[in-house]
Design an enzyme around this catalytic site. Structure first.
Site, PDB file in Angstrom:
ATOM      1  N   ALA A   1      48.527  48.271  46.494  1.00  0.00           N
ATOM      2  CA  ALA A   1      49.028  46.936  46.830  1.00  0.00           C
ATOM      3  C   ALA A   1      50.499  46.832  46.450  1.00  0.00           C
ATOM      4  CB  ALA A   1      48.218  45.875  46.088  1.00  0.00           C
TER       5      ALA A   1
ATOM      6  N   GLY B   1      44.840  49.997  46.320  1.00  0.00           N
ATOM      7  CA  GLY B   1      44.547  49.535  47.666  1.00  0.00           C
ATOM      8  C   GLY B   1      44.554  50.645  48.699  1.00  0.00           C
TER       9      GLY B   1
ATOM     10  N   GLU C   1      41.228  52.181  48.523  1.00  0.00           N
ATOM     11  CA  GLU C   1      40.270  51.230  49.099  1.00  0.00           C
ATOM     12  C   GLU C   1      40.360  51.198  50.624  1.00  0.00           C
ATOM     13  OE1 GLU C   1      39.788  47.837  45.748  1.00  0.00           O
ATOM     14  OE2 GLU C   1      41.846  48.382  46.258  1.00  0.00           O
TER      15      GLU C   1
ATOM     16  N   GLU D   1      44.015  50.114  38.669  1.00  0.00           N
ATOM     17  CA  GLU D   1      44.287  48.691  38.444  1.00  0.00           C
ATOM     18  C   GLU D   1      44.191  48.291  36.972  1.00  0.00           C
ATOM     19  OE1 GLU D   1      42.912  48.995  42.732  1.00  0.00           O
ATOM     20  OE2 GLU D   1      42.333  49.890  40.811  1.00  0.00           O
TER      21      GLU D   1
END
Length: 262
Positions: free
Chosen positions: A68, A113, A116, A136
């Site tokens: 992210a 991310g 993911e 994270e």
């Protein structure tokens, strides 16, 4: 072909190749990238039926998708932060439900991310220099784009907890060993191997692939009895398609099938 600010599209054989093209940020999932992914899916779901598979990769040699965009996240209020996560959830769910196989061609970092996003694809092919992780916890966060749901399904609950709780980054060979990656290949062969897999899928019934893919997604979390019920439904749905009629007829007549795609 449709144009996007943060993505580039190209074709190779039966495959459409989507490249997250933000190498200065290591292809991080900035809000603009997520918006473009959503717009791409709008376009692909309505006009992409000429392609038999989708390959997602990242621009440059370092990164698939680094994660992210933390700088953007740091300035988000609660409502914006929640909307950002839910928008990525929608993107990943739509990738899972696409009518064609989706391959993540992981050419470098697939962290947070990025990992993911790869997990939402049907297959993960990795270059020898790829690495994966859910880091994270190093930021006092937890995976928010589907990692806590999809990672255990790929690697098992205990291994997923280890990766999430430690934030440890793993190399491509370990990702292959634990079942996160399907294949590991030299970097210069990565896209060719992914395209070859799409060509294999292009030789069989597109309708059967679509039915199987959507049925398997719907079976997640079901017990065996419930899953078998869904399988029967999918089996019957496939049986009544024109592709099935052609496939069974070709088998009996000892010829190669020509699938109409419906």
């Amino acid at each position: 072909m449709k144009q996007f600010d943060t993505l580039t599209l190209s074709t190779q054989g039966s495959a459409l190749i989507l490249t997250v093209d933000q190498p200065k940020s290591l292809n991080a999932l900035a809000k603009e990238v997520v918006n473009d992914l959503e717009s791409f899916l709008d376009w692909f779901e309505t006009t992409g039926y000429e392609y038999r598979g989708l390959i997602i990769t990242g621009a440059g040699e370092k990164s698939f998708v680094a994660g992210a965009n933390i700088v953007q996240m740091n300035s988000m209020d609660e409502a914006t932060f929640t909307a950002y996560a839910k928008q990525m959830h929608a993107v990943t769910e739509r990738l899972e439900s696409l009518h064609v196989p989706v391959i993540a061609a992981v050419n470098g970092f697939a962290l947070g991310g990025g990992c993911e996003l790869a997990l939402a694809c049907d297959f993960i092919y990795a270059s020898e220099r790829a690495s994966f992780g859910q880091p994270e916890v190093n930021l006092g966060l937890v995976p928010g784009f589907g990692g806590m749901v999809r990672l255990p399904r790929r690697v098992g609950n205990a291994m997923a907890r280890e990766l999430i709780f430690t934030g440890r980054r793993i190399k491509a060979e370990e990702a292959l060993r634990i079942g996160l990656a399907n294949r590991v290949v030299p970097a210069e062969q990565l896209l060719d191997v992914a395209v070859a897999a799409i060509e294999e899928a292009a030789a069989v019934s597109p309708t059967a692939i679509s039915i199987a893919k959507r049925a398997m997604v719907s079976m997640d979390g079901l017990d065996t009895h419930q899953g078998l019920g869904r399988e029967v439904d999918a089996f019957l749905q496939a049986y009544h398609t024109a592709d099935s009629v052609e496939g069974r007829s070709a088998f009996v007549e000892k010829r190669s099938p020509v699938f109409p795609g419906n």
